[in-house]
Design a protein around this motif. Structure first.
Motif, PDB file in Angstrom:
ATOM      1  N   THR A 210       4.135  17.787 108.202  1.00 30.13           N
ATOM      2  CA  THR A 210       3.215  18.257 107.323  1.00 30.13           C
ATOM      3  C   THR A 210       3.950  18.598 106.321  1.00 30.13           C
ATOM      4  OG1 THR A 210       1.280  19.031 109.012  1.00 30.13           O
ATOM      5  CG2 THR A 210       1.297  20.042 107.128  1.00 30.13           C
ATOM      6  N   SER A 211       5.179  19.338 106.613  1.00 24.80           N
ATOM      7  CA  SER A 211       5.811  20.465 105.627  1.00 24.80           C
ATOM      8  C   SER A 211       6.593  18.808 104.868  1.00 24.80           C
ATOM      9  CB  SER A 211       6.901  21.077 106.170  1.00 24.80           C
ATOM     10  OG  SER A 211       6.999  22.072 106.956  1.00 24.80           O
ATOM     11  N   VAL A 214       3.808  17.748 101.962  1.00 23.31           N
ATOM     12  CA  VAL A 214       3.594  18.987 100.789  1.00 23.31           C
ATOM     13  C   VAL A 214       4.785  19.024 100.378  1.00 23.31           C
ATOM     14  CG1 VAL A 214       3.164  21.222 100.658  1.00 23.31           C
ATOM     15  CG2 VAL A 214       2.176  19.904 102.642  1.00 23.31           C
ATOM     16  N   SER A 230      -4.501  24.500 105.901  1.00 23.95           N
ATOM     17  CA  SER A 230      -3.454  25.851 105.304  1.00 23.95           C
ATOM     18  C   SER A 230      -1.941  25.636 105.039  1.00 23.95           C
ATOM     19  CB  SER A 230      -3.020  26.080 107.466  1.00 23.95           C
ATOM     20  OG  SER A 230      -2.543  25.697 107.797  1.00 23.95           O
ATOM     21  N   ARG A 231      -1.868  24.485 104.634  1.00 21.53           N
ATOM     22  CA  ARG A 231      -0.485  24.258 103.841  1.00 21.53           C
ATOM     23  C   ARG A 231      -0.712  23.760 102.598  1.00 21.53           C
ATOM     24  NH1 ARG A 231       3.396  23.299 107.264  1.00 21.53           N
ATOM     25  NH2 ARG A 231       4.720  23.448 105.673  1.00 21.53           N
TER      26      ARG A 231
END
Length: 350
Positions: A210-211, A214, A230-231
């Motif tokens: 996920t990081s 993003v 949420s990110r």
């Protein structure tokens, strides 16, 4: 990792025992394993439960959904976390080592997370896109931000003549499986690939976790991707076409699609596996969600941890437990109507 989690769990337990003044009579050690998507929520749930029950230690290994199901099947854990329910073939095969012979499992959809479609386009904070356009962008068919398909649903938005760079997960991901499931269900004429945790073709930009997605979207120009809502941060987000309206992600809208979807047919009444209706046209539903399950035995072969399993699952399902997860992981609390069914399922565990 298991050892590290055990240490963190014990640390949380020791902290709780000094402050809670709890009258709890629960004690023992509970072992869970599975979905990494639940990890932040699990650590918050563990901390809250152990504070209220200082003689309890819970260890959760975020080894991934598949590994968690295998661990539960083998009897090495008391419960599992999984981004999908056991399928019909797996249920029919049985062989759940911790469960009593000829019994099955309860599957509880207790972690609901909206998946946001995120983008980085200067001066644009939100776009309204129908399913076919979203699918076309990620399939590589729509390649420029001023494409007519995008402009048609975004009147008044100044769209640049700029190449689109779609970003996808490079690792095997429950987020990807749920996102591609949505694309295939909502736009089958455009997205012709099977739902899968692995991105189905070469193209676009791959990023780890996920990081990574993003970061790639944030640091790029004209980029678009998908990630746990949420990110999303300050990135632009997509309102998704549902019926005759466009719906922004929200905890309420994500929970609504779960309530609007049927349970899998042919299952025990306390197996709450959901057949997500990604094509629902009910007002206010957000169809791009990840539903992750807590899985336990209908009947355990040994009585050792039954009350502990039931108490922990009850805490997770409670308004307090769901709020803790929302605060720590950005998940969508389950509705009261779903909570009633979950509570009945937990009460049935023997």
């Amino acid at each position: 990792m298991t050892a590290a989690l055990a240490l963190s769990s014990c640390a949380a337990n020791e902290g709780g025992s000094g402050e809670s003044g709890s009258d709890s009579t629960l004690s023992g050690n509970l072992v869970g394993a599975g979905a990494s998507s639940q990890d932040s929520a699990q650590q918050a749930w563990i901390a809250g439960f152990q504070t209220a029950n200082p003689d309890v230690t819970i260890d959760y290994d975020p080894s991934g959904s598949g590994a968690g199901r295998d661990t539960f099947l083998s009897g090495a854990s008391d419960y599992a976390g999984s981004d999908r329910a056991f399928n019909d073939e797996e249920i029919a095969e049985g062989g759940f080592a911790k469960c009593a012979p000829d019994t099955s499992v309860v599957e509880l959809p207790l972690y609901i997370s909206p998946i946001a479609v995120i983008f980085n386009l200067e001066g644009v904070d939100s776009l309204s896109l129908d399913p076919a356009t979203i699918a076309g962008i990620f399939a590589g068919d729509i390649t420029n931000w001023n494409d007519e398909a995008i402009a048609a649903t975004n009147e008044g938005v100044e769209l640049p003549d700029l190449a689109i760079t779609p970003v996808h997960r490079s690792d095997d991901s429950g987020t990807t499986e749920n996102f591609t499931d949505y694309l295939g269900a909502a736009a089958p004429d455009v997205w012709t690939y099977e739902a899968d945790g692995v991105w189905p073709f070469e193209g676009g930009e791959g990023a780890q976790g996920t990081s990574g997605v993003v970061d790639a979207v944030t640091n790029g120009t004209g980029t678009i991707g998908y990630a746990d809502a949420s990110r999303a941060g300050d990135l632009g987000t997509v309102a998704v076409g549902v019926g005759g309206e466009f719906v922004e992600y929200s905890p309420e809208a994500a929970a609504a699609i779960v309530d609007a979807s049927p349970f899998v047919e042919g299952r025990d009444e306390h197996d709450l596996a959901i057949e997500l209706d990604r094509t629902s046209e009910e007002a206010g539903v957000y169809p791009i969600v990840l539903v992750s399950y807590l899985i336990a035995c209908q009947e355990y072969a040994e009585p050792e941890n039954v009350e502990l399993v039931k108490a922990y699952l009850s805490y997770i399902a409670s308004p307090e437990g769901q709020d803790v997860a929302a605060e720590s992981a950005g998940s969508a609390p389950i509705s009261d109507s779903l909570r009633e069914k979950v509570t009945a399922a937990i009460d049935s565990i023997q």
